[in-house]
Design a protein around this motif. Structure first.
Motif, PDB file in Angstrom:
ATOM      1  N   LEU B 151    -102.312  -9.080 -63.971  1.00 10.29           N
ATOM      2  CA  LEU B 151    -101.078  -9.696 -64.480  1.00 10.29           C
ATOM      3  C   LEU B 151    -100.740 -10.978 -63.727  1.00 10.29           C
ATOM      4  O   LEU B 151    -101.043 -11.114 -62.535  1.00 10.29           O
ATOM      5  CB  LEU B 151     -99.904  -8.727 -64.326  1.00 10.29           C
ATOM      6  CG  LEU B 151     -99.903  -7.458 -65.171  1.00 10.29           C
ATOM      7  CD1 LEU B 151     -98.640  -6.649 -64.881  1.00 10.29           C
ATOM      8  CD2 LEU B 151     -99.990  -7.773 -66.655  1.00 10.29           C
ATOM      9  N   SER B 152    -100.083 -11.899 -64.435  1.00 10.52           N
ATOM     10  CA  SER B 152     -99.576 -13.110 -63.780  1.00 10.52           C
ATOM     11  C   SER B 152     -98.384 -12.730 -62.895  1.00 10.52           C
ATOM     12  O   SER B 152     -97.837 -11.618 -63.006  1.00 10.52           O
ATOM     13  CB  SER B 152     -99.098 -14.095 -64.842  1.00 10.52           C
ATOM     14  OG  SER B 152     -97.981 -13.552 -65.515  1.00 10.52           O
ATOM     15  N   LYS B 153     -97.964 -13.671 -62.029  1.00  8.51           N
ATOM     16  CA  LYS B 153     -96.826 -13.398 -61.146  1.00  8.51           C
ATOM     17  C   LYS B 153     -95.578 -13.049 -61.964  1.00  8.51           C
ATOM     18  O   LYS B 153     -94.829 -12.132 -61.627  1.00  8.51           O
ATOM     19  CB  LYS B 153     -96.559 -14.621 -60.269  1.00  8.51           C
ATOM     20  CG  LYS B 153     -95.485 -14.410 -59.223  1.00  8.51           C
ATOM     21  CD  LYS B 153     -95.312 -15.644 -58.372  1.00  8.51           C
ATOM     22  CE  LYS B 153     -94.336 -15.437 -57.220  1.00  8.51           C
ATOM     23  NZ  LYS B 153     -93.054 -14.896 -57.577  1.00  8.51           N
ATOM     24  N   LYS B 158     -91.803  -8.919 -64.131  1.00  9.89           N
ATOM     25  CA  LYS B 158     -91.213  -8.148 -65.243  1.00  9.89           C
ATOM     26  C   LYS B 158     -91.365  -6.643 -64.978  1.00  9.89           C
ATOM     27  O   LYS B 158     -90.457  -5.863 -65.266  1.00  9.89           O
ATOM     28  CB  LYS B 158     -91.916  -8.490 -66.559  1.00  9.89           C
ATOM     29  CG  LYS B 158     -91.615  -9.880 -67.093  1.00  9.89           C
ATOM     30  CD  LYS B 158     -92.361 -10.057 -68.395  1.00  9.89           C
ATOM     31  CE  LYS B 158     -92.416 -11.498 -68.839  1.00  9.89           C
ATOM     32  NZ  LYS B 158     -93.262 -11.672 -70.034  1.00  9.89           N
ATOM     33  N   VAL B 159     -92.538  -6.244 -64.442  1.00  7.54           N
ATOM     34  CA  VAL B 159     -92.747  -4.827 -64.110  1.00  7.54           C
ATOM     35  C   VAL B 159     -91.686  -4.392 -63.092  1.00  7.54           C
ATOM     36  O   VAL B 159     -91.092  -3.315 -63.208  1.00  7.54           O
ATOM     37  CB  VAL B 159     -94.170  -4.584 -63.536  1.00  7.54           C
ATOM     38  CG1 VAL B 159     -94.340  -3.117 -63.140  1.00  7.54           C
ATOM     39  CG2 VAL B 159     -95.236  -4.990 -64.539  1.00  7.54           C
ATOM     40  N   PRO B 177     -84.328 -11.694 -58.397  1.00  8.62           N
ATOM     41  CA  PRO B 177     -84.957 -11.006 -59.540  1.00  8.62           C
ATOM     42  C   PRO B 177     -85.708 -11.906 -60.508  1.00  8.62           C
ATOM     43  O   PRO B 177     -86.592 -11.429 -61.210  1.00  8.62           O
ATOM     44  CB  PRO B 177     -83.762 -10.338 -60.239  1.00  8.62           C
ATOM     45  CG  PRO B 177     -82.590 -11.157 -59.846  1.00  8.62           C
ATOM     46  CD  PRO B 177     -82.866 -11.646 -58.464  1.00  8.62           C
ATOM     47  N   THR B 178     -85.360 -13.174 -60.587  1.00  3.93           N
ATOM     48  CA  THR B 178     -85.999 -14.006 -61.614  1.00  3.93           C
ATOM     49  C   THR B 178     -87.123 -14.873 -61.054  1.00  3.93           C
ATOM     50  O   THR B 178     -87.636 -15.745 -61.761  1.00  3.93           O
ATOM     51  CB  THR B 178     -84.959 -14.918 -62.304  1.00  3.93           C
ATOM     52  OG1 THR B 178     -84.309 -15.692 -61.296  1.00  3.93           O
ATOM     53  CG2 THR B 178     -83.940 -14.120 -63.083  1.00  3.93           C
ATOM     54  N   ALA B 179     -87.506 -14.611 -59.808  1.00  3.47           N
ATOM     55  CA  ALA B 179     -88.597 -15.397 -59.214  1.00  3.47           C
ATOM     56  C   ALA B 179     -89.857 -15.245 -60.066  1.00  3.47           C
ATOM     57  O   ALA B 179     -90.317 -14.137 -60.313  1.00  3.47           O
ATOM     58  CB  ALA B 179     -88.858 -14.916 -57.791  1.00  3.47           C
ATOM     59  N   GLY B 180     -90.363 -16.348 -60.536  1.00  4.94           N
ATOM     60  CA  GLY B 180     -91.605 -16.312 -61.318  1.00  4.94           C
ATOM     61  C   GLY B 180     -91.418 -16.108 -62.808  1.00  4.94           C
ATOM     62  O   GLY B 180     -92.390 -16.159 -63.560  1.00  4.94           O
ATOM     63  N   VAL B 185     -87.668 -15.757 -70.554  1.00  8.96           N
ATOM     64  CA  VAL B 185     -87.499 -14.397 -70.012  1.00  8.96           C
ATOM     65  C   VAL B 185     -86.275 -14.344 -69.095  1.00  8.96           C
ATOM     66  O   VAL B 185     -85.571 -13.341 -69.052  1.00  8.96           O
ATOM     67  CB  VAL B 185     -88.777 -13.941 -69.266  1.00  8.96           C
ATOM     68  CG1 VAL B 185     -88.597 -12.539 -68.699  1.00  8.96           C
ATOM     69  CG2 VAL B 185     -89.973 -13.971 -70.197  1.00  8.96           C
ATOM     70  N   GLN B 186     -86.021 -15.452 -68.391  1.00  7.71           N
ATOM     71  CA  GLN B 186     -84.808 -15.494 -67.553  1.00  7.71           C
ATOM     72  C   GLN B 186     -83.566 -15.275 -68.402  1.00  7.71           C
ATOM     73  O   GLN B 186     -82.644 -14.570 -68.003  1.00  7.71           O
ATOM     74  CB  GLN B 186     -84.707 -16.839 -66.836  1.00  7.71           C
ATOM     75  CG  GLN B 186     -85.556 -16.910 -65.586  1.00  7.71           C
ATOM     76  CD  GLN B 186     -85.343 -18.195 -64.805  1.00  7.71           C
ATOM     77  OE1 GLN B 186     -84.280 -18.784 -64.848  1.00  7.71           O
ATOM     78  NE2 GLN B 186     -86.381 -18.633 -64.116  1.00  7.71           N
TER      79      GLN B 186
END
Lengths: 263, 315
Positions: B151-153, B158-159, B177-180, B185-186
């Motif tokens: 998976l990407s960062k 998201k996981v 929480p929104t790093a990456g 998606v943010q």
């Protein structure tokens, strides 16, 4: 739910465990395969081993080399299989929680609504399962080999030998668990456990030669396990109990240290 | 006490409504020393049900230390903390039962797939999260069957978000929480957090993205060098911080009445406009501008960045 963690630990290390089991079976098979040669020329081998320096015979506890029990005790139980179980115990013990801490996966695992000691217990159960499985494989390998070679050693003696190597692994496991959980570093746990069990083994081996080592030998976990020579002498309940108690005390120390430590 | 009423009356049928008359998170004098080195000292704040608390501070200010103490990962040196009324020092982990936690440095079991990892955590919580996992992964467009290793960062993050939310927690402790995460998606994440807040979940949110905290949080706590330096409602903080108001007039006006006006700490005149820097109530300066025949007025609210820089002395 903690059985899920136990299963995961075993699943994660399935390949490694297969490797250890393969090593044990191979070692027993190779040594068993050589025994007919020793048996068929017992007098030559007897003379050869008699000619060994006394120091060497003392260190490796070589007595009655050409007998079935003497051969297996010398070739398998004097150091080779105990060393395998030392490595096995140290490897599993050092990973109990330190692997998660080093990988960073501990943050989510230990933020779950579970007691730290429950997680540690599940991991320890996985390690003990691995040790038990390897000891059982060792016993079965011996029994199968003995049957193929028409040896007359009772199965119960092999079970005693299995218990002995399990206890060697358990001592190593408990030292690694204590150091690994206290420090949070797998390498430290592994190194200290291997270093200390090898040092204890050297002290045990040299005990017949050095008075001071002989005096402290009753307190040496290697004397409680390898020194019991259980294939030859049968189960030493006293030594076994002391070895188990020693491991339990170290594991309790690991629990206490881990319960109060920052992750 | 925290109560969970019948979900039949809940406007969000998949989420439990949280009703409580006590703070969801309460810390008093929370202190942490790493040996002799100070982590945080004497931190006290509450997070009420339905409140989103922005948790701000420069790197090394102690935000993560407080969050890790709340999650039982660090021993408390002094002080006390309660989550849903349970002592955070209780080794049973009761305080963490209804908490969703996303650590700042996220590490997952790389040898598992997304699905097996999330199911493992659900099993360890001893609850069935299958429906929530399905809904959240679909909403965040996270492939369930993918191995975590590949998976990407952003997808790994998201996981982390899903595992923090999947058990419908009453408290969320989210460290960056929104790093990456990408902007789309943010946005989805912000919607989810608002939904959690609407149903009464308390959220403690640390972030370096001031605009995100400004968007989400109603209150902020600002730490600096291990100490709490500012804590208030965001709107009240803004009113206490210097802000600028620009007045446009039909012709040049005298700036003297503005300079002597209560709350005005600076005046800059430019042809037919005046820029006032104001602290506190804007009413006196607005009255002054009205008397001078103002045509238009434009207020420049202080950003959270400015509040943050003011509170931490600009570092």
């Amino acid at each position: 739910m903690l059985s899920r963690l136990l299963r995961k630990s075993l699943d994660d290390r399935r390949r490694g465990l297969i490797g250890w089991i393969t090593g044990i079976v191979s070692l027993v098979a190779i040594q068993m395969a050589v025994y007919p040669t020793v048996r068929d020329s017992a007098s030559d081998w007897g003379q050869a081993t008699e000619s060994f320096p006394e120091v060497m015979k003392d260190i490796f506890r070589i007595t009655d080399y050409t007998s079935e029990t003497g051969y297996l005790s010398t070739e398998l139980l004097s150091f080779m299989v105990p060393f395998i179980f030392m490595g096995l115990g140290a490897s599993w013990g050092s990973r109990l929680v330190a692997e998660d801490e080093e990988a960073g996966t501990a943050d989510i695992l230990f933020a779950l609504p579970l007691r730290r000691r429950s997680i540690l217990g599940a991991r320890a159960a996985a390690g003990l399962t691995a040790l038990t499985l390897c000891a059982a494989v060792f016993v079965i390998s011996l029994a199968v080999g003995a049957r193929m070679l028409d040896m007359s050693i009772p199965l119960g003696h092999f079970a005693n030998a299995g218990l002995m190597v399990f206890e060697v692994g358990l001592v190593s496991f408990a030292i690694a668990a204590l150091v690994g959980t206290s420090s949070g570093h797998r390498g430290v746990g592994l190194g200290v456990a291997m270093g200390s069990t090898i040092a204890l083994f050297v002290l045990y081996s040299l005990a017949p030669l050095v008075d001071f080592f002989e005096r402290i030998n009753p307190f040496n976990p290697m004397q409680w396990t390898v020194g019991a020579e259980s294939l030859r002498n049968g189960l030493s309940v006293g030594y076994s109990a002391v070895a188990l108690m020693f491991a339990v005390v170290l594991m309790a120390g690991a629990l206490v240290a881990f319960d109060r430590r920052d992750l | 006490m925290t109560k969970v009423p019948d979900s039949g009356t809940d406007p969000l049928p998949t989420l439990r409504k949280v009703v409580s008359d006590q703070p969801s998170i309460s810390v008093r004098g929370l202190t942490k020393f790493y040996g002799r080195r100070l982590g945080v000292e004497d931190i006290s704040f509450d997070v009420q049900p339905g409140q989103i608390m922005g948790f701000l501070g420069p790197n090394g200010s102690g935000k993560t230390t407080v969050m890790r103490m709340l999650m039982g990962l660090l021993e408390v040196t002094r002080g006390e903390g309660f989550v849903l009324g349970h002592d955070i020092a209780d080794p049973s982990g009761r305080a963490r039962r209804e908490v969703g936690y996303l650590p700042g440095t996220l590490a997952l079991y790389e040898n598992l797939t997304v699905d097996t990892y999330l199911r493992l955590l659900a099993d360890l919580r001893d609850i069935d999260c299958a429906a929530a996992i399905g809904a959240l992964t679909e909403r965040l467009q996270l492939p369930l069957t993918a191995p975590i290793k590949g998976l990407s960062k952003g997808n790994k993050q998201k996981v982390g978000v899903v595992q923090a939310l999947m058990h419908d927690p009453k408290v969320l402790v989210l460290d960056e929480p929104t790093a990456g995460l990408d902007p789309i998606v943010q946005r989805t994440f912000e919607e989810i957090i608002h939904e959690q807040c609407d149903r009464g979940a308390a959220v403690l949110l640390s972030s370096h993205v001031m605009s995100e905290v400004e968007q989400l949080a109603s209150d902020v706590v600002i730490l600096d060098h291990g100490h709490l330096v500012l804590q208030d409602r965001l709107d009240r903080l803004k009113s206490r911080i210097e802000r600028r108001i620009r007045f446009d007039f039909a012709e040049r006006v005298d700036i003297a009445p503005f300079e002597s006006c209560a709350g005005v700490v600076g005046v800059v005149a430019d042809d037919r406009s005046i820029m006032c820097t104001v602290v506190g109530s804007e009413a006196p300066v607005l009255a002054c501008a009205s008397r001078a025949g103002v045509i238009t007025a434009q207020t420049f609210e202080p950003t959270l960045d400015e509040i943050f820089l003011t509170a931490t002395g600009g570092h």
